[in-house]
Design a protein around this motif. Structure first.
Motif, short mmCIF file in Angstrom:
data_model
loop_
_atom_site.label_atom_id
_atom_site.label_comp_id
_atom_site.label_asym_id
_atom_site.label_seq_id
_atom_site.Cartn_x
_atom_site.Cartn_y
_atom_site.Cartn_z
N ILE A 143 63.08 -72.94 13.67
CA ILE A 143 64.01 -73.89 13.06
C ILE A 143 64.20 -75.16 13.86
CG2 ILE A 143 65.25 -72.07 11.85
CD1 ILE A 143 67.55 -72.43 13.79
N LYS A 144 63.75 -75.18 15.11
CA LYS A 144 64.12 -76.33 15.93
C LYS A 144 63.49 -77.63 15.47
CE LYS A 144 60.78 -76.32 19.66
NZ LYS A 144 60.22 -75.30 20.50
N CYS A 159 65.06 -63.39 18.06
CA CYS A 159 65.93 -64.57 17.88
C CYS A 159 65.26 -65.82 18.42
CB CYS A 159 67.26 -64.36 18.60
SG CYS A 159 68.35 -63.20 17.75
N GLN A 160 64.55 -65.69 19.52
CA GLN A 160 63.83 -66.85 20.08
C GLN A 160 62.77 -67.32 19.08
OE1 GLN A 160 64.22 -68.40 23.45
NE2 GLN A 160 63.22 -69.87 22.12
N VAL A 213 67.15 -76.49 7.22
CA VAL A 213 67.85 -75.36 7.85
C VAL A 213 68.84 -74.77 6.86
CG1 VAL A 213 69.46 -74.72 9.67
CG2 VAL A 213 67.55 -76.21 10.20
N LYS A 232 69.55 -69.89 21.58
CA LYS A 232 68.23 -70.04 22.20
C LYS A 232 67.73 -71.47 22.10
CE LYS A 232 67.40 -65.42 22.43
NZ LYS A 232 68.20 -64.92 23.51
N LEU A 233 68.41 -72.29 21.32
CA LEU A 233 67.96 -73.67 21.14
C LEU A 233 68.40 -74.55 22.28
CD1 LEU A 233 68.86 -74.08 17.38
CD2 LEU A 233 66.56 -73.98 18.32
N VAL A 268 62.83 -67.07 15.79
CA VAL A 268 63.49 -67.82 14.70
C VAL A 268 63.94 -69.18 15.21
CG1 VAL A 268 65.39 -67.86 13.07
CG2 VAL A 268 64.23 -65.72 13.55
N ALA A 269 64.49 -69.22 16.42
CA ALA A 269 64.94 -70.49 17.00
C ALA A 269 63.78 -71.47 17.08
CB ALA A 269 65.55 -70.26 18.38
N LEU A 316 63.04 -78.39 12.26
CA LEU A 316 63.39 -78.63 10.86
C LEU A 316 64.53 -79.64 10.74
CD1 LEU A 316 63.35 -74.97 9.49
CD2 LEU A 316 61.51 -76.65 9.46
N ASP A 347 66.31 -60.56 21.80
CA ASP A 347 66.00 -61.85 22.42
C ASP A 347 64.70 -62.40 21.87
OD1 ASP A 347 67.27 -61.32 25.82
OD2 ASP A 347 68.21 -62.08 23.99
#
Lengths: 145, 380
Positions: A110-111, A103-104, A118, B18-19, A106-107, A113, A100
């Protein structure tokens, strides 16, 4: 104590109570596959060391919410490639908290971008035709920024 | 530029889940596989978040005294660098509609008059899925609300379980006004009339029902809020946080949901206040935020000037009006523009000119807060 062998032959010792944070290792122990040592062909030494750092900290400081939060924040301050290796390891070893967290991270990266950026990071081919992509963006323009 | 190996599907799902919905939705364009992922049931269940901030407001002007619908529906997004009004968002529906309510990503509308009996539509504007529900009883003076908990999806096909509740005024024998409730359940596919009725001499004001903490709430045109719980089928009349008699002139009021509770926004000579409902039974409200008019003007001086004087003389022309509230964001008009006010930052943001939304936009529009969600109405 449990002995873990990384893909590149490094050996690590860790207490069973700590190691079972990994569901994968937990099941191996329960199925009696862990007599001498547990081979982890999917995880290299450097990454395994990092993962063990995480689970050791989370075992010993279980109730210190603030302390764990700042540990986690520092833990993910690594280069992209290493972060990715840790994600793969956390996935393979089935350590939910670590998966978790990474991954959070990385999220969050990218959010902000663009779609093109991406694609570059994930090395993904754009298989939409220009017309298809234009239509997709147009139809959903109201929901994009 | 960072370079990563291609992630396997499992991990891609974990990362993307997660987004926020808006960010995931935008990444539909990356590749076909990602587009398909946003339509995948297990991904959608994984991505569902307990709270997502309000995405924007749907706006539809209304004639005050006539039943005809004004067809133009605008969507005003928040969180954008430059606010742009969108007017074709609901064009995927088979006919022109009037907006009724929204809940957790689903929108509820009814076919435009004069079609009778009207069809009620439930749709997700993000994936353009819709379904229609017949409603024989729906009258022109009725009001509706949508009840939808995204975490209570059908076990078999993860389709949404929702309820539509309409409230309409009927006259009873003693000439007192009564409100009757009709409930549609997507599980049964049927309507039924609730045995519960509520006596109230006030009329429904801002017509969209608010779903908060398991119950539905409608603001009345006096000092009451009508409450109906679709599970227990109990109705109740609450009082607004301060009695109207406390004010020199009638305050601006609107209700909305935030942090799982019903909230009431009051704008008056006492300032801009945000109240959270603590106990409906005793009409107990908790004042969570209060900004005096002077402070409000000081903190947003580029938009507000002499509010106190203007509020005091609001008989003919309403210089400032509040319309809707959700997740700490208030949608209001000041002079000739619409703004959002964020209670957390206490900052106003100009959204658009009132004239951008068409004529008749100033008085009694239907303003419905909307939060994006990926939820599928029907399997893909």
């Amino acid at each position: 104590m449990i002995v873990l062998n990384s893909s590149d032959g490094a050996t690590f010792e860790v207490e069973e109570s700590v190691a079972v944070q990994s569901q994968t290792i937990k099941h191996m122990i329960e199925d009696n596959c862990a007599d001498t040592s547990i081979p982890l062909p999917n995880v290299n030494g450097v990454t395994l060391a990092r993962v063990l750092e995480y689970i050791k900290k989370h075992a010993e400081a279980k109730d210190d919410e603030e302390g764990l939060k700042s540990f986690d924040a520092e833990f993910v301050k690594v280069d992209q490639a290493s972060l990715f290796e840790i994600i793969l390891a956390a996935n393979y070893l089935d350590i939910k908290g670590l998966l978790d967290l990474t991954c959070q991270t990385v999220a969050d990266q990218i959010k902000d971008l663009t779609v093109e950026e991406v694609r570059a990071i994930f090395n993904i081919m754009n298989d939409f035709t220009p017309e298809e992509e234009a239509k997709l963006r147009n139809d959903h323009a109201w929901a994009f920024e | 530029m960072m370079e990563l190996r291609c992630m396997n599907d499992d991990i891609l799902m974990q990362v993307l889940s997660k987004l926020s919905t808006k960010d995931v939705h935008m990444l539909k364009c990356v590749a076909k596989e990602w587009h398909n992922l946003t339509l995948d049931r297990s991904f959608i269940c994984l991505q569902l978040k307990k709270t997502e901030a309000v995405s924007g407001f749907f706006f539809q002007a209304r004639f005050q005294w006539c039943d005809e619908d004004i067809s133009n529906i605008s969507y005003i997004p928040l969180e954008t660098r430059k606010t742009q009004v969108h007017s074709t968002v609901l064009n995927f529906l088979p006919e022109e509609v009037g907006i009724l309510a929204s809940c957790n990503g689903l929108l509820c509308c009814r076919s435009s008059y004069p079609r009778y009996p009207p069809l009620i539509y439930v749709c997700n504007p993000l994936n353009k899925q819709w379904m229609s529900v017949n409603s024989v009883h729906y009258s022109t003076s009725a009001s509706a609300a949508l009840v939808f908990d995204p975490f209570k999806l059908h076990k078999d096909d993860a389709s949404p379980n929702f309820k539509i509740v309409t409230v309409s005024e009927t006259e009873s024998e003693d000439e007192q006004s009564k409100f009757a409730f009709q409930i549609y359940s997507s599980e049964t596919g049927k309507w039924r009339q609730s045995r519960e009725m509520c006596h109230c001499n006030q009329k429904l004001f801002k017509k969209n029902g608010i779903f908060a903490d398991g119950s539905l709430y409608w603001l009345m045109d006096g000092d009451k809020i009508l409450m109906f719980n679709p599970e227990t089928e109990l109705s109740w009349l609450l009082n607004v946080p301060l009695p109207i008699t406390e004010f020199r002139s009638i305050p601006e009021i609107c209700i909305g949901e935030s942090k799982g509770k019903l909230q009431c926004v009051l704008l008056s000579e006492y300032g801009l206040q945000l109240w959270a409902l603590e106990d409906f039974f005793t009409s107990q409200w908790n004042l969570t935020c209060s900004v005096s008019l002077d402070k409000l003007e000081e903190e947003n001086s580029q938009f507000l000037y002499q509010i106190a004087e203007k509020l005091a003389t609001r008989d003919t022309f309403c210089w400032i009006k509040v319309f809707a509230f959700k997740d700490g964001i208030l949608f209001l008009s000041v002079s000739s523009h619409f703004y959002s006010y964020d209670f957390a930052t206490r900052k106003m943001k100009k959204l658009c000119a009132i004239s951008d939304l068409g004529p008749n936009s100033r008085e009694f529009p239907m303003v419905v807060p909307y939060t994006m969600s990926l939820v599928l109405l029907c399997p893909v």
